[in-house]
Design a protein around this motif. Structure first.
Motif, short mmCIF file in Angstrom:
data_model
loop_
_atom_site.label_atom_id
_atom_site.label_comp_id
_atom_site.label_asym_id
_atom_site.label_seq_id
_atom_site.Cartn_x
_atom_site.Cartn_y
_atom_site.Cartn_z
N LEU A 111 -0.36 7.23 -6.58
CA LEU A 111 -0.54 6.69 -5.27
C LEU A 111 -1.35 7.92 -5.17
O LEU A 111 -2.52 8.23 -4.85
N SER A 112 -1.05 9.46 -5.45
CA SER A 112 -1.43 11.28 -5.54
C SER A 112 -2.71 10.77 -6.13
O SER A 112 -3.38 11.98 -5.74
N TYR A 113 -2.32 10.28 -7.51
CA TYR A 113 -3.51 10.95 -8.05
C TYR A 113 -4.63 10.20 -8.16
O TYR A 113 -5.41 10.91 -8.47
N PHE A 114 -4.79 9.37 -7.51
CA PHE A 114 -6.16 8.58 -6.81
C PHE A 114 -6.24 9.71 -5.42
O PHE A 114 -7.64 9.79 -4.70
N TYR A 115 -5.35 9.77 -5.09
CA TYR A 115 -6.45 10.54 -3.71
C TYR A 115 -4.37 11.31 -2.91
O TYR A 115 -3.83 10.72 -3.09
N TRP A 116 -4.77 12.80 -2.85
CA TRP A 116 -2.95 13.38 -2.52
C TRP A 116 -2.99 13.32 -1.27
O TRP A 116 -1.74 13.09 -0.88
N GLY A 117 -4.44 12.81 -0.25
CA GLY A 117 -3.25 12.79 1.28
C GLY A 117 -2.14 11.10 1.29
O GLY A 117 -1.65 10.92 2.04
N LEU A 118 -2.46 10.03 0.12
CA LEU A 118 -2.21 8.98 -0.28
C LEU A 118 -0.49 9.13 -0.13
O LEU A 118 0.77 8.87 0.52
N GLY A 119 -0.26 10.33 -0.95
CA GLY A 119 0.73 10.83 -1.73
C GLY A 119 2.06 11.75 -0.76
O GLY A 119 2.89 11.27 -0.53
N VAL A 120 0.79 12.37 0.56
CA VAL A 120 1.65 13.11 1.00
C VAL A 120 1.75 11.68 2.23
O VAL A 120 3.57 12.38 2.63
N ALA A 121 1.30 11.19 3.25
CA ALA A 121 1.38 10.37 3.61
C ALA A 121 2.57 9.09 3.93
O ALA A 121 3.70 9.14 4.15
N LEU A 122 2.55 8.75 2.04
CA LEU A 122 3.51 7.50 1.35
C LEU A 122 4.53 8.31 1.17
O LEU A 122 5.52 7.19 0.95
N GLY A 123 3.94 9.01 1.23
CA GLY A 123 5.60 9.20 -0.08
C GLY A 123 7.13 9.65 0.17
O GLY A 123 7.65 8.64 0.11
N PRO A 124 6.95 9.92 1.80
CA PRO A 124 7.90 9.60 2.45
C PRO A 124 8.81 8.13 2.24
O PRO A 124 10.07 7.74 2.79
N ILE A 125 7.52 7.49 2.92
CA ILE A 125 8.03 5.48 3.26
C ILE A 125 8.59 5.38 2.55
O ILE A 125 9.65 4.55 2.13
N ILE A 126 7.56 5.87 1.01
CA ILE A 126 8.67 5.32 0.04
C ILE A 126 9.85 5.32 -0.17
O ILE A 126 10.36 4.24 -0.92
N LYS A 228 14.84 4.08 9.92
CA LYS A 228 13.91 3.64 11.54
C LYS A 228 13.29 3.39 11.04
O LYS A 228 12.49 2.06 11.32
N LEU A 229 12.48 4.06 9.69
CA LEU A 229 11.25 3.73 9.66
C LEU A 229 11.14 2.47 8.36
O LEU A 229 9.90 1.85 8.34
N ALA A 230 12.15 2.21 8.15
CA ALA A 230 12.37 1.02 7.05
C ALA A 230 12.37 -0.91 8.31
O ALA A 230 12.04 -1.69 7.44
N ASP A 231 12.50 -0.18 9.43
CA ASP A 231 12.81 -1.33 10.07
C ASP A 231 11.68 -2.74 9.62
O ASP A 231 10.15 -1.99 10.26
N PRO A 232 11.86 -3.84 10.49
CA PRO A 232 10.29 -4.42 10.90
C PRO A 232 9.56 -4.22 11.61
O PRO A 232 10.75 -4.13 12.71
N VAL A 233 8.72 -4.35 11.03
CA VAL A 233 7.72 -4.25 12.32
C VAL A 233 7.82 -4.82 14.03
O VAL A 233 7.63 -6.44 13.27
N GLU A 234 7.85 -4.39 14.70
CA GLU A 234 8.23 -4.74 15.84
C GLU A 234 7.09 -5.67 16.46
O GLU A 234 5.98 -5.00 17.08
N HIS A 235 7.07 -7.41 16.88
CA HIS A 235 5.97 -7.88 17.64
C HIS A 235 5.93 -7.59 18.87
O HIS A 235 7.14 -7.91 19.78
#
Length: 449
Positions: A111-126, A228-235
């Motif tokens: 993700l980071s190789y393609f764009y740095w912002g992806l790695g910063v924002a999505l890395g912690p979620i991963i 909590k970040l990995a909890d299912p999305v509440e509808h």
């Protein structure tokens, strides 16, 4: 708490750094005062130095909002069902602790190789998803160490598709064209040295991540807010009683806006033949967020949670901008780089360029801004000592990300997204920074570029 008799040297180092590393705002104020005094010592008047700070203080306003949007929209994207299912499926593949580290790190590296912002924002979620799945399966993983390892993988962007300095130097009309001409990407991020560096650092990162995992593991469940970040999305379950509420939940508004953004992207990339930049990236994120959330209501609910991830950048960038103003609008930056150039040789230049890059990266949060400040001096110094401008650019990029890994600024952003304290894992970032720096200096001293 890690028991003292179970601590490794890495654990002790991280605990020590957590005690002595100040937060980013405190560090920024200290650096501002230090450089203000340095500017005066280098012969700048009080009026000139104060004017330089004034000119710099708000010069990153557009960039601050761009960065805020990258982090927020990436986090909103991370709350979509498609992204969560994809990461959840990938996190189910590892069967051992080492496999958890390897797959999580490689995912964020791509993700980071393609764009740095992806790695910063999505890395912690991963990191959260992989740690949660590992704990569910009884695989021992230290969440904070995994977070630091995934964060370190973001370094690959420096020689990837979003390399700021390389993209700028490959663009006709750039500010150094009359001095160095156009530098094609084949001579910078796709040069043999850059490719070798990406491969060697990735391998070193994976090996280190497997070897330095703490003996006493801290599972994700120890950090309820991160969990909590990995909890299912509440509808939304509340009744819909009027036209406006039905409109917010209907997919038609989100789809119409998605089509409008798709048309803008076609106009940008196809009609005008422009390249990827921060604004077009945010447009892509906005398109994906609305298209995948499929309703304005779902998007705004995700936005309310995502905005908590971006709080560090809203003010801190302006403190760094003031420091950048002192470097750019006084003789301070040129004097510092000039002193390095005067003592350089073809074999010491990459090391010295990386060291000055590290120093400036502590003050300037933008790689593009750093090259704007140091690019002319670095290019002139490279030609003076008989090495290619490309070698100087790549070596400076090593220092840039060395600064990113050791400064509390980026650690605070990662911590804000993951909802933990940055002091608990920044020490691991410093270990990875040392590995990145050593590999970078050796490769860009001896490998062809």
């Amino acid at each position: 708490m890690i028991e003292m008799n179970q601590e490794t040297w890495a654990d002790r180092f991280v605990r020590l750094m957590g005690r002595f590393v100040p937060d980013a705002i405190t560090a920024a104020i200290f650096l501002l005062l230090f450089l203000f005094v340095c500017a005066l010592l280098f012969g700048n008047t009080v009026d000139k130095t104060m004017d330089a700070w004034y000119r710099g203080l708000w010069m990153l306003l557009p960039f601050t909002m761009q960065m805020t949007l990258i982090i927020v929209l990436s986090s909103v994207l991370g709350q979509t069902v498609v992204f969560r299912k994809s990461v959840r499926w990938l996190s189910s593949l590892p069967k051992t602790t080492n496999q958890v580290v390897i797959v999580a790190v490689l995912l964020n590296a791509v993700l980071s190789y393609f764009y740095w912002g992806l790695g910063v924002a999505l890395g912690p979620i991963i990191a959260v998803y992989f740690a949660r799945e590992a704990e569910r399966k009884g695989i021992e993983v230290d969440f904070l160490f995994l977070l630091a390892s995934v964060w370190a993988a973001n370094a690959l962007w420096q020689f990837g598709f979003s390399s700021s300095a390389a993209l700028l130097m490959a663009t006709p009309g750039h500010f150094l064209e009359s001095t160095i001409g156009i530098l094609p990407l084949s001579s910078t991020i796709w040069a043999p040295a850059a490719i070798i560096h990406e491969i060697v650092f990735t391998a070193a990162l994976l090996i280190t991540g497997c070897l330095l995992m703490p003996r006493k593991k801290r599972p994700l469940s120890m950090y309820p807010e991160a969990n909590k970040l990995a909890d299912p999305v509440e509808h939304a379950s509340e009744p819909v009683s009027n036209f406006s509420e039905r409109l917010e939940r209907n997919s038609i508004m989100a789809m119409l806006f998605s089509l409008a953004l798709l048309a803008w992207l076609y106009y940008h990339f196809v009609t005008k033949r422009l390249g990827l930049d921060i604004n077009s990236l945010n447009a892509i994120f906005l398109f994906l967020c609305f298209a995948l959330h499929r309703s304005v209501h779902s998007f705004t609910r995700a936005l309310q949670h995502a905005i908590l991830s971006a709080w560090p950048v809203i003010v801190i960038y302006h403190l760094y901008a003031g420091v950048a103003g002192l470097i750019q609008h006084t003789t301070l930056g040129e004097k510092m780089a000039g002193m390095v150039a005067a003592i350089s040789t073809p074999y010491t230049f990459p090391l010295l360029a990386a060291l000055t890059g590290t120093l400036v990266a502590l003050f300037v949060p933008s790689s593009g801004g750093q090259w704007a400040i140091q690019g002319f001096v670095t290019s002139k110094a490279a030609m003076a000592v008989g090495v290619s401008v490309q070698r100087g650019l790549l070596a400076l990029s090593v220092g840039d990300h060395m600064g990113n890994l050791v400064t509390p600024f980026w650690a605070m952003i990662i911590a804000g997204i993951a909802r933990v304290s940055f002091r608990e894992f920044i020490g691991y970032g410093m270990i990875y920074a040392a590995i990145w720096f050593v590999i970078g200096v050796v490769v860009f001293t001896f490998a062809p570029c």
